[in-house]
Design a protein around this motif. Structure first.
Motif, mmCIF file in Angstrom:
data_model
loop_
_atom_site.group_PDB
_atom_site.id
_atom_site.type_symbol
_atom_site.label_atom_id
_atom_site.label_comp_id
_atom_site.label_asym_id
_atom_site.label_seq_id
_atom_site.Cartn_x
_atom_site.Cartn_y
_atom_site.Cartn_z
ATOM 1 N N PHE A 175 -8.775 -3.868 2.684
ATOM 2 C CA PHE A 175 -9.390 -5.105 3.120
ATOM 3 C C PHE A 175 -8.463 -6.309 2.956
ATOM 4 O O PHE A 175 -8.760 -7.390 3.431
ATOM 5 C CB PHE A 175 -10.694 -5.339 2.343
ATOM 6 N N LEU A 176 -7.352 -6.116 2.266
ATOM 7 C CA LEU A 176 -6.418 -7.218 2.093
ATOM 8 C C LEU A 176 -5.708 -7.520 3.399
ATOM 9 O O LEU A 176 -5.548 -6.664 4.266
ATOM 10 C CB LEU A 176 -5.384 -6.873 1.011
ATOM 11 N N GLY A 177 -5.232 -8.751 3.537
ATOM 12 C CA GLY A 177 -4.548 -9.167 4.750
ATOM 13 C C GLY A 177 -3.148 -8.599 4.860
ATOM 14 O O GLY A 177 -2.737 -7.710 4.113
ATOM 15 N N GLY A 178 -2.399 -9.161 5.780
ATOM 16 C CA GLY A 178 -1.079 -8.642 6.092
ATOM 17 C C GLY A 178 0.037 -9.182 5.224
ATOM 18 O O GLY A 178 1.202 -9.154 5.619
ATOM 19 N N GLU A 179 -0.288 -9.665 4.044
ATOM 20 C CA GLU A 179 0.741 -10.210 3.160
ATOM 21 C C GLU A 179 1.779 -9.142 2.804
ATOM 22 O O GLU A 179 2.956 -9.430 2.652
ATOM 23 C CB GLU A 179 0.077 -10.752 1.891
ATOM 24 N N VAL A 180 1.332 -7.906 2.670
ATOM 25 C CA VAL A 180 2.214 -6.767 2.414
ATOM 26 C C VAL A 180 2.035 -5.799 3.575
ATOM 27 O O VAL A 180 0.898 -5.454 3.912
ATOM 28 C CB VAL A 180 1.868 -6.066 1.088
ATOM 29 N N ASP A 181 3.136 -5.373 4.185
ATOM 30 C CA ASP A 181 2.984 -4.533 5.372
ATOM 31 C C ASP A 181 2.375 -3.180 5.018
ATOM 32 O O ASP A 181 2.367 -2.756 3.863
ATOM 33 C CB ASP A 181 4.309 -4.377 6.133
ATOM 34 N N ARG A 182 1.884 -2.509 6.044
ATOM 35 C CA ARG A 182 1.100 -1.281 5.856
ATOM 36 C C ARG A 182 1.903 -0.196 5.151
ATOM 37 O O ARG A 182 1.380 0.490 4.270
ATOM 38 C CB ARG A 182 0.614 -0.773 7.206
ATOM 39 N N ARG A 183 3.152 -0.022 5.533
ATOM 40 C CA ARG A 183 3.969 1.025 4.912
ATOM 41 C C ARG A 183 4.117 0.783 3.422
ATOM 42 O O ARG A 183 3.968 1.698 2.617
ATOM 43 C CB ARG A 183 5.351 1.060 5.583
ATOM 44 N N ARG A 184 4.371 -0.471 3.047
ATOM 45 C CA ARG A 184 4.547 -0.787 1.632
ATOM 46 C C ARG A 184 3.225 -0.678 0.882
ATOM 47 O O ARG A 184 3.183 -0.218 -0.270
ATOM 48 C CB ARG A 184 5.140 -2.194 1.477
ATOM 49 N N ARG A 185 2.129 -1.072 1.507
ATOM 50 C CA ARG A 185 0.826 -0.908 0.854
ATOM 51 C C ARG A 185 0.550 0.567 0.574
ATOM 52 O O ARG A 185 0.042 0.920 -0.495
ATOM 53 C CB ARG A 185 -0.289 -1.481 1.728
ATOM 54 N N ALA A 186 0.891 1.421 1.541
ATOM 55 C CA ALA A 186 0.693 2.860 1.338
ATOM 56 C C ALA A 186 1.531 3.354 0.166
ATOM 57 O O ALA A 186 1.055 4.130 -0.670
ATOM 58 C CB ALA A 186 1.049 3.620 2.618
ATOM 59 N N GLU A 187 2.770 2.915 0.077
ATOM 60 C CA GLU A 187 3.631 3.319 -1.035
ATOM 61 C C GLU A 187 3.046 2.883 -2.375
ATOM 62 O O GLU A 187 3.027 3.648 -3.347
ATOM 63 C CB GLU A 187 5.028 2.715 -0.871
ATOM 64 N N LEU A 188 2.586 1.639 -2.434
ATOM 65 C CA LEU A 188 2.026 1.116 -3.679
ATOM 66 C C LEU A 188 0.761 1.874 -4.075
ATOM 67 O O LEU A 188 0.561 2.207 -5.246
ATOM 68 C CB LEU A 188 1.726 -0.379 -3.533
ATOM 69 N N LEU A 189 -0.099 2.141 -3.089
ATOM 70 C CA LEU A 189 -1.331 2.870 -3.378
ATOM 71 C C LEU A 189 -1.037 4.289 -3.851
ATOM 72 O O LEU A 189 -1.645 4.761 -4.813
ATOM 73 C CB LEU A 189 -2.210 2.920 -2.128
ATOM 74 N N ARG A 190 -0.113 4.955 -3.186
ATOM 75 C CA ARG A 190 0.214 6.321 -3.584
ATOM 76 C C ARG A 190 0.769 6.340 -5.003
ATOM 77 O O ARG A 190 0.379 7.168 -5.838
ATOM 78 C CB ARG A 190 1.233 6.924 -2.617
ATOM 79 N N GLY A 191 1.696 5.444 -5.289
ATOM 80 C CA GLY A 191 2.312 5.420 -6.615
ATOM 81 C C GLY A 191 1.321 5.090 -7.711
ATOM 82 O O GLY A 191 1.303 5.737 -8.774
ATOM 83 N N ALA A 192 0.462 4.097 -7.477
ATOM 84 C CA ALA A 192 -0.509 3.685 -8.491
ATOM 85 C C ALA A 192 -1.533 4.786 -8.735
ATOM 86 O O ALA A 192 -1.915 5.060 -9.889
ATOM 87 C CB ALA A 192 -1.195 2.396 -8.056
ATOM 88 N N THR A 193 -1.986 5.421 -7.679
ATOM 89 C CA THR A 193 -3.000 6.478 -7.826
ATOM 90 C C THR A 193 -2.416 7.685 -8.543
ATOM 91 O O THR A 193 -3.044 8.251 -9.461
ATOM 92 C CB THR A 193 -3.555 6.887 -6.457
ATOM 93 N N LEU A 194 -1.220 8.085 -8.162
ATOM 94 C CA LEU A 194 -0.596 9.233 -8.817
ATOM 95 C C LEU A 194 -0.364 8.946 -10.299
ATOM 96 O O LEU A 194 -0.655 9.784 -11.159
ATOM 97 C CB LEU A 194 0.743 9.573 -8.135
ATOM 98 N N ALA A 195 0.106 7.750 -10.608
ATOM 99 C CA ALA A 195 0.353 7.399 -12.010
ATOM 100 C C ALA A 195 -0.948 7.425 -12.807
ATOM 101 O O ALA A 195 -0.993 7.907 -13.940
ATOM 102 C CB ALA A 195 1.013 6.025 -12.099
ATOM 103 N N ALA A 196 -2.020 6.903 -12.215
ATOM 104 C CA ALA A 196 -3.298 6.863 -12.925
ATOM 105 C C ALA A 196 -3.831 8.275 -13.176
ATOM 106 O O ALA A 196 -4.370 8.556 -14.253
ATOM 107 C CB ALA A 196 -4.319 6.080 -12.099
ATOM 108 N N LEU A 197 -3.669 9.173 -12.219
ATOM 109 C CA LEU A 197 -4.237 10.501 -12.358
ATOM 110 C C LEU A 197 -3.379 11.436 -13.197
ATOM 111 O O LEU A 197 -3.881 12.441 -13.726
ATOM 112 C CB LEU A 197 -4.470 11.121 -10.981
ATOM 113 N N LEU A 198 -2.103 11.118 -13.346
ATOM 114 C CA LEU A 198 -1.241 11.955 -14.169
ATOM 115 C C LEU A 198 -1.192 11.494 -15.620
ATOM 116 O O LEU A 198 -0.727 12.236 -16.480
ATOM 117 C CB LEU A 198 0.185 11.971 -13.601
ATOM 118 N N ALA A 199 -1.682 10.286 -15.886
ATOM 119 C CA ALA A 199 -1.582 9.731 -17.234
ATOM 120 C C ALA A 199 -2.416 10.548 -18.210
ATOM 121 O O ALA A 199 -3.481 11.042 -17.873
ATOM 122 C CB ALA A 199 -2.071 8.289 -17.227
#
Length: 199
Positions: A175-199
């Motif tokens: 729902f966030l705007g285009g401040e961060v492009d889609r590719r980078r948002r996907a990278e951030l989401l993937r990294g944050a989710t993986l880190a949270a689930l592996l912790a």
């Protein structure tokens, strides 16, 4: 991306949209923007360029539109989750990464559908609502299976908590705007989710 593509995934992506698909896409956008009760059949008809009564040739009413948007999406999530879980049965870390990639791409491509799931699911009659809830539970269990394989000894209930927390993380940022492009948002989401689930 059209609602037809969102709901049916890549298999439906090359199919030409029908008028019914176009109307459903318009309805989903209006429901997400204004809320289910803030949209009338006449509103949908006006946005689609037809009279409200003409919509009944395609849908029995707003509830039918909502069900037509949400049920295929839930079915597609479950099918995609099962496909990824089966792809690397001896590599739970690989399965988890694949599930995360899959869900992040879904979340970024379907913000309106996510809004409907979060805020309007209870508007449906009992039968379609129960069907969607069952599909959602089965999808969660795909995540529970891989999380308990990655964390030996973790109770299923705790794995479900983690899975739902991961969905909240992945589903919130589209729902966030285009401040961060889609590719980078996907990278951030993937990294944050993986880190949270592996912790």
């Amino acid at each position: 991306m059209t609602v037809d593509q969102q709901a049916r995934g890549a298999a439906g992506a090359g199919r030409r949209r029908s008028r019914k698909d176009e109307i459903l896409e318009i309805a989903v956008g209006l429901f997400a923007a204004r809320g289910y009760h803030g949209v009338s059949m006449d509103d949908i008809g006006a946005a689609a360029g037809v009279t409200g009564p003409a919509l009944y040739h395609h849908f029995a009413g707003k509830e039918a539109m909502l069900a037509a948007a949400l049920i295929p999406v839930s079915e597609g999530l479950l099918a995609g989750g099962r496909e990824r879980s089966a792809g690397q049965p001896d590599d739970p870390r690989g399965v988890l990464e694949s599930l995360i990639d899959f869900h992040v791409e879904f979340a970024l491509a379907n913000p309106a559908v996510i809004a409907l799931h979060l805020h309007e699911l209870d508007r449906l009659p009992d039968e379609p609502r129960r069907r969607i809830r069952r599909l959602q539970r089965l999808y969660v269990e795909e995540w529970v299976t891989v999380l308990t394989a990655l964390h030996p000894g973790m109770p299923d209930g705790e794995a479900r908590v983690l899975a739902h927390a991961a969905f909240g993380l992945m589903n919130s940022t589209p729902f966030l705007g285009g401040e961060v492009d889609r590719r980078r948002r996907a990278e951030l989401l993937r990294g944050a989710t993986l880190a949270a689930l592996l912790a």
